[in-house]
Design an enzyme around this catalytic site. Structure first.
Site, PDB file in Angstrom:
ATOM      1  N   ALA A 136      15.350  67.304  40.700  1.00 49.42           N
ATOM      2  CA  ALA A 136      15.564  68.552  40.400  1.00 49.42           C
ATOM      3  C   ALA A 136      14.007  69.093  40.800  1.00 49.42           C
ATOM      4  O   ALA A 136      12.934  68.111  40.628  1.00 49.42           O
ATOM      5  CB  ALA A 136      15.890  68.949  39.224  1.00 49.42           C
ATOM      6  N   GLY A 162      18.166  64.240  39.850  1.00 48.82           N
ATOM      7  CA  GLY A 162      19.079  65.184  40.764  1.00 48.82           C
ATOM      8  C   GLY A 162      19.233  64.638  42.297  1.00 48.82           C
ATOM      9  O   GLY A 162      20.309  64.465  42.705  1.00 48.82           O
ATOM     10  N   GLU A 182      21.786  61.852  41.708  1.00 49.14           N
ATOM     11  CA  GLU A 182      22.954  62.578  41.420  1.00 49.14           C
ATOM     12  C   GLU A 182      23.846  63.190  42.696  1.00 49.14           C
ATOM     13  O   GLU A 182      24.937  63.477  42.947  1.00 49.14           O
ATOM     14  CB  GLU A 182      22.833  63.565  40.260  1.00 49.14           C
ATOM     15  CG  GLU A 182      22.668  62.836  39.015  1.00 49.14           C
ATOM     16  CD  GLU A 182      21.962  63.987  38.027  1.00 49.14           C
ATOM     17  OE1 GLU A 182      21.051  64.834  38.180  1.00 49.14           O
ATOM     18  OE2 GLU A 182      22.866  64.041  36.948  1.00 49.14           O
ATOM     19  N   GLU A 196      15.085  60.989  34.180  1.00 47.98           N
ATOM     20  CA  GLU A 196      15.150  62.258  33.464  1.00 47.98           C
ATOM     21  C   GLU A 196      14.435  62.061  31.950  1.00 47.98           C
ATOM     22  O   GLU A 196      14.022  62.949  31.414  1.00 47.98           O
ATOM     23  CB  GLU A 196      16.598  63.025  33.443  1.00 47.98           C
ATOM     24  CG  GLU A 196      16.796  63.671  34.725  1.00 47.98           C
ATOM     25  CD  GLU A 196      17.674  62.886  35.639  1.00 47.98           C
ATOM     26  OE1 GLU A 196      17.319  61.527  35.479  1.00 47.98           O
ATOM     27  OE2 GLU A 196      18.224  63.327  36.626  1.00 47.98           O
TER      28      GLU A 196
HETATM   29  N1  3HC Z   1       9.818  68.587  41.043  1.00 46.57           N
HETATM   30  C1  3HC Z   1       8.425  69.246  41.455  1.00 46.57           C
HETATM   31  N2  3HC Z   1       7.560  68.480  41.942  1.00 46.57           N
HETATM   32  C2  3HC Z   1       7.450  67.346  41.989  1.00 46.57           C
HETATM   33  C3  3HC Z   1       8.582  66.578  41.603  1.00 46.57           C
HETATM   34  C4  3HC Z   1       9.761  67.250  41.075  1.00 46.57           C
HETATM   35  N3  3HC Z   1      10.755  66.652  40.981  1.00 46.57           N
HETATM   36  N4  3HC Z   1       8.464  65.113  41.784  1.00 46.57           N
HETATM   37  C5  3HC Z   1       6.898  65.188  42.483  1.00 46.57           C
HETATM   38  N5  3HC Z   1       6.588  66.208  42.519  1.00 46.57           N
HETATM   39  C6  3HC Z   1       5.295  66.787  42.911  1.00 46.57           C
HETATM   40  C7  3HC Z   1       4.140  66.305  42.008  1.00 46.57           C
HETATM   41  O1  3HC Z   1       3.674  66.960  40.875  1.00 46.57           O
HETATM   42  C8  3HC Z   1       3.005  66.084  42.882  1.00 46.57           C
HETATM   43  O2  3HC Z   1       2.285  67.452  43.159  1.00 46.57           O
HETATM   44  P1  3HC Z   1       0.595  67.376  43.513  1.00 46.57           P
HETATM   45  O3  3HC Z   1       0.675  66.586  44.753  1.00 46.57           O
HETATM   46  O4  3HC Z   1       0.674  69.084  43.511  1.00 46.57           O
HETATM   47  O5  3HC Z   1       0.203  66.801  42.176  1.00 46.57           O
HETATM   48  C9  3HC Z   1       3.643  65.719  44.285  1.00 46.57           C
HETATM   49  O6  3HC Z   1       5.098  66.162  44.130  1.00 46.57           O
HETATM   50  C10 3HC Z   1       3.698  64.041  44.615  1.00 46.57           C
HETATM   51  O7  3HC Z   1       4.209  63.562  43.283  1.00 46.57           O
HETATM   52  P2  3HC Z   1       3.329  62.263  42.960  1.00 46.57           P
HETATM   53  O8  3HC Z   1       1.680  62.498  42.840  1.00 46.57           O
HETATM   54  O9  3HC Z   1       3.867  61.552  41.777  1.00 46.57           O
HETATM   55  O10 3HC Z   1       3.635  61.182  44.175  1.00 46.57           O
HETATM   56  P3  3HC Z   1       4.347  59.785  44.327  1.00 46.57           P
HETATM   57  O11 3HC Z   1       4.303  59.394  45.449  1.00 46.57           O
HETATM   58  O12 3HC Z   1       3.135  58.843  43.345  1.00 46.57           O
HETATM   59  O13 3HC Z   1       5.513  59.482  43.337  1.00 46.57           O
HETATM   60  C11 3HC Z   1       7.608  60.362  42.833  1.00 46.57           C
HETATM   61  C12 3HC Z   1       6.516  60.196  43.877  1.00 46.57           C
HETATM   62  C13 3HC Z   1       8.161  58.518  42.525  1.00 46.57           C
HETATM   63  C14 3HC Z   1       8.970  60.899  43.470  1.00 46.57           C
HETATM   64  C15 3HC Z   1       7.050  60.946  41.517  1.00 46.57           C
HETATM   65  O14 3HC Z   1       6.809  62.129  41.866  1.00 46.57           O
HETATM   66  C16 3HC Z   1       8.344  61.090  40.402  1.00 46.57           C
HETATM   67  O15 3HC Z   1       8.582  60.119  39.719  1.00 46.57           O
HETATM   68  N6  3HC Z   1       8.643  62.390  40.354  1.00 46.57           N
HETATM   69  C17 3HC Z   1       9.846  62.744  39.582  1.00 46.57           C
HETATM   70  C18 3HC Z   1      11.082  62.211  39.666  1.00 46.57           C
HETATM   71  C19 3HC Z   1      11.733  62.847  38.762  1.00 46.57           C
HETATM   72  O16 3HC Z   1      11.591  62.685  37.476  1.00 46.57           O
HETATM   73  N7  3HC Z   1      13.025  63.229  39.027  1.00 46.57           N
HETATM   74  C20 3HC Z   1      14.074  63.742  38.131  1.00 46.57           C
HETATM   75  C21 3HC Z   1      13.809  65.159  37.716  1.00 46.57           C
HETATM   76  S1  3HC Z   1      14.780  66.132  36.642  1.00 46.57           S
HETATM   77  C22 3HC Z   1      16.242  66.256  37.292  1.00 46.57           C
HETATM   78  O17 3HC Z   1      16.375  65.586  38.284  1.00 46.57           O
HETATM   79  C23 3HC Z   1      17.241  67.072  36.621  1.00 46.57           C
HETATM   80  C24 3HC Z   1      18.571  66.730  37.155  1.00 46.57           C
HETATM   81  O18 3HC Z   1      19.271  65.575  36.480  1.00 46.57           O
HETATM   82  C25 3HC Z   1      19.421  67.823  36.857  1.00 46.57           C
END
Ligand code: 3HC
Ligand code: NAI
Length: 692
Positions: free
Chosen positions: A65, A105, A108, A128
């Site tokens: 998400a 997400g 998912e 998450e």
């Molecule tokens: N939403 C918004 N921005 C995001 C994001 C997300 N899910 N994931 C990454 N970003 C942004 C980061 O803030 C960063 O922004 P910046 O360049 O302005 O600082 C940019 O994307 C790149 O991210 P990273 O620096 O972390 O890049 P990496 O290549 O090192 O890592 C990644 C990539 C493994 C995808 C890592 O970003 C990550 O772990 N992201 C989060 C994944 C996550 O937690 N997903 C679950 C979200 S909650 C959800 O899905 C709820 C659902 O169940 C309903």
């Protein structure tokens, strides 16, 4: 190629290909959801289309998400459920083609495809929990239906990223595609599905594993018990567990209702807000306001460390682990031998626990050279001093280094408190001098405070940050002041803990409150662990402080079996009647009017002065932003991540309340505890520290 919207295209044909391109990580923002919902609908309605492939451009499949959307008002756009329905209920087989990371997400969504193909380098997971959340788009209900409850519990509570090969073995992925040829492989897979007339597999309908898991209800209690320590204080792991329990015990649609209810509770709560803030803070901390991204980075191929004590040894291990050779210098053969021996023993212990092979141990030790001559550091690119915390000694070491180190080498000090500018002044090249403040144990703790001096060059700063990343640390850039960010704020907490002890609270009361707040241990347990005799001298001790009195009784902490607490053989702490008696006599001698303290008062007294000190640090420009301070506290001092760090916590308490409390404290204890200008101004303006 047809444009569905600004981030989605549809290539029509027998195998329709929907391509998503929303940098940086294809997060499920409103426009992504709109594009996907419309794309799947269009492909479903297209009579020539027999199967549909979903693929992403850029570095990754959907990474989850869009975290920036949480906490903001809902929009008119398609919901994630609309997207999932358009896939799962599609009349044509849907194949998700995964590269990079399919997370949260993103996974998912992929679990609503009928099949999944991934390249070997891909990873999938439901992280998450690390944002204080649970998978809120059916993940907690679909994942267990594929991998079973036990594995699902592990995945959703750890957030681990599972490599494609393991995902294949678990049934999360149906086929591996050759690296670099995902699109063709996914299309070929779709053709195979059609040729073999494979069914449109809906994970939601497969209850076989759930029926089996229902026979073992005890796994949930066992899992909770086994992880109680790890999950302490966090809401999200428990909520994730409850969702998996619901998957096992309830029909799919009922399970989804449980997931939704608990998700909403988490996403609107303080813990998740804190953990989401920390997610961005961890990324922000690397961005240096006045050091451009293209600043020249100096090569660091060889490292020198001075002092093979507690810190020097741990510091060296970081570089050896990263494959960088280290020369470590001591003053005597005995000290050197002891230092090298500790490093070897640490590695061997890790090997015994199965986390390193003996070959790895030898490889690391092979990169380490011990020496008694500082002149052996002449070819080092980075030299880190970790000798005694004494300005004269440090100056002497840096004076010598100036003559020995090659031009351009980075000269770093691991000092905890001392003035880096004064140390730099002992050299003729202050631009090369910087503080690299590691935390103990230095091979384990993630934090590195990078302390910039007045003259430190931008290249030296940028290189230090980069090297921190290379050795797996999280680095915060801070300025020169007594104790920098972390220890400077810690000393506020320590002084208040001492003060309320004198006024009437017992060490175990204060420790219990701070432990329950979420710290790994309270200040007195921490002192006992570190040893009360650090900086104490038997010959000169005059019994003036409680610490002196404890040490004089040979209660020098855990190592002597007694300190503030009494310890049994297994080092379990018990409140000590001896200490209690000493404290009472001490208070009486000082003529203190003893009173009792509520838990809330203990928090106010110990934590609010830290918030104030953090605000002073910002006011003085010793940290670039509040979130950097929070990063220091979370990674260096065990501040509970679900409270977001002291600055974020101040916001959740309410800055007006913090100001009022500090104003009262200043009346009792003196002006130095008064709220600083920045804190008062921010509170008056209704602002937030965490946004500074
Ligand atoms: N939403 C918004 N921005 C995001 C994001 C997300 N899910 N994931 C990454 N970003 C942004 C980061 O803030 C960063 O922004 P910046 O360049 O302005 O600082 C940019 O994307 C790149 O991210 P990273 O620096 O972390 O890049 P990496 O290549 O090192 O890592 C990644 C990539 C493994 C995808 C890592 O970003 C990550 O772990 N992201 C989060 C994944 C996550 O937690 N997903 C679950 C979200 S909650 C959800 O899905 C709820 C659902 O169940 C309903
Ligand atoms: P330590 O006493 O364990 O080790 C210091 C070592 O330096 C000793 O082995 C000593 O023989 C050696 N040494 C002294 N002078 C030397 C010289 N001129 N040349 C070469 N070696 C010399 O001390 P520790 O705990 O490792 O601390 C070192 C530095 O790290 C101090 O500045 C301290 O403030 C800082 N620090 C300590 C932390 C801790 O928790 N111990 C945490 C963070 C920083």
């Amino acid at each position: 190629m047809e444009t569905i919207n600004e981030v989605t295209t549809l290539e029509r044909g027998e195998i329709a290909v929907i391509t998503l391109n929303s940098p940086p990580v294809n997060a499920l923002s409103a426009k992504v959801r709109n594009g996907l919902a419309a794309g799947f609908k269009a492909a479903d309605e297209d009579p020539q289309t027999k199967a549909i492939v979903l693929i992403c451009e850029g570095r990754t499949f959907i990474a989850g998400a869009d975290i920036t959307e949480f906490g903001k008002p809902a929009t008119e756009s398609a919901s994630l459920f609309d997207v999932q329905k358009a896939m799962e209920d599609n009349s044509k087989p849907v194949i998700a083609a995964i590269h990079g990371t399919a997370l949260g997400g993103g996974l998912e969504v992929a679990l609503c495809a009928h099949y999944r193909v991934a390249v070997p380098s891909a990873k999938v997971g439901l992280p998450e929990v690390n944002l204080g959340l649970l998978p809120g788009a059916g993940g907690t209900q679909r994942l267990p239906r594929i991998v079973g409850a036990a594995k699902a519990l592990e995945m959703v509570t750890s957030g681990q990223h599972v490599p494609a090969k393991a995902a294949l073995a678990m049934g999360l992925v149906d086929e591996l595609a050759p690296e670099g040829d995902l699109r063709n492989a996914a299309i070929a897979f779709a053709k195979k599905v059609l040729a073999e007339k494979r069914p449109l597999v809906k994970i939601r309908d497969n209850d076989a594993k759930m029926i089996e898991d229902r026979k073992h209800p005890e796994i949930f209690a066992e899992f909770r018990k086994a992880n109680a320590r790890k999950f302490r204080g966090f809401l999200a792991p428990e909520y994730n567990i409850q969702c998996v329990e619901a998957a096992v015990n309830l029909p799919f649609d009922e399970g989804i209702k449980v997931e939704r209810k608990l998700f909403v509770e988490l996403v609107t709560g303080t813990q998740s807000a804190a953990q989401r803030y920390v997610f961005f803070a961890e990324r922000q901390v690397w961005k240096l306001p006045d050091v451009p991204e293209d600043t020249a980075i100096l090569p660091v191929a060889k490292v020198g460390v001075i002092g093979a004590g507690t810190m020097g040894g741990g510091i060296s291990m970081n570089f050896l682990n990263a494959g960088i050779p280290v020369t470590i210098v001591e003053t005597s053969a005995a000290a050197l031998e002891r230092g090298l021996g500790v490093i070897r023993k640490n590695y061997e212990t890790t090997a015994k626990r199965g986390r390193l092979t003996m070959e790895d141990v030898e490889k690391r030790m092979g990169l380490l050279t011990g020496s008694l001559e500082m002149t052996d550091l002449g070819d080092a690119d980075l030299i880190i001093e970790a000798v005694f915390e004494n300005m004269d000694i440090k100056k002497e070491v840096f004076g010598k280094l100036d003559a020995i180190a090659k031009p351009g080498a980075i000269l770093a000090s691991n000092t905890s408190y001392l003035n880096v500018d004064e140390i730099a002044g002992a050299t003729g090249r202050p631009e090369s001098v910087i503080g690299l403040h590691f935390f103990s144990p230095a091979n384990v703790m993630r934090l590195l405070e990078v302390v910039r001096g007045d003259a430190t060059s931008k290249s030296v700063i940028a290189t230090s940050m980069q090297i921190a990343k290379k050795i797996g640390k999280i680095a915060a850039l801070v300025g020169v002041c007594h104790g920098f960010v972390g220890n400077r704020m810690l000393s506020m907490r320590q002084r208040q803990a001492q003060a309320i002890l004198l006024e009437g609270a017992m060490p175990w009361d204060i420790d219990r409150v701070l432990y329950d707040f979420g710290f790994p241990m309270g200040p007195f347990a921490m002192s006992d662990l570190a040893g009360l005799d650090i900086g104490w001298n038997k010959e000169t001790s005059k019994g003036e402080t409680l610490r002196d009195q404890l040490c004089e009784l040979d209660r020098r902490g855990q190592k002597t079996g007694a300190g503030f607490y009494d310890y049994d053989e297994a080092r379990n702490a018990k409140p000590s009647p001896v200490t209690a008696d000493l404290i009472e006599k001490f208070r009486a001698a000082k003529g203190v009017n003893v009173r009792s303290f509520t838990d809330e008062e203990i928090i106010e007294r110990c934590i609010y002065p830290m918030i104030n000190e953090g605000a002073k640090i910002l006011q003085e420009g010793k940290a670039s932003r509040a979130s950097d301070i929070d990063i220091v506290w979370i990674n260096g001092y065990g501040w509970p991540v679900y409270r977001g760090g002291p600055m974020f916590y101040g916001d959740t308490v309410g800055l007006k309340k913090v100001v009022e409390s500090l104003t009262r404290l200043a009346k009792e204890m003196g002006d130095e505890w008064a709220p600083c200008e920045l804190l008062v101004k921010t509170a008056e303006a209704g602002g937030k520290l965490s946004e500074l």
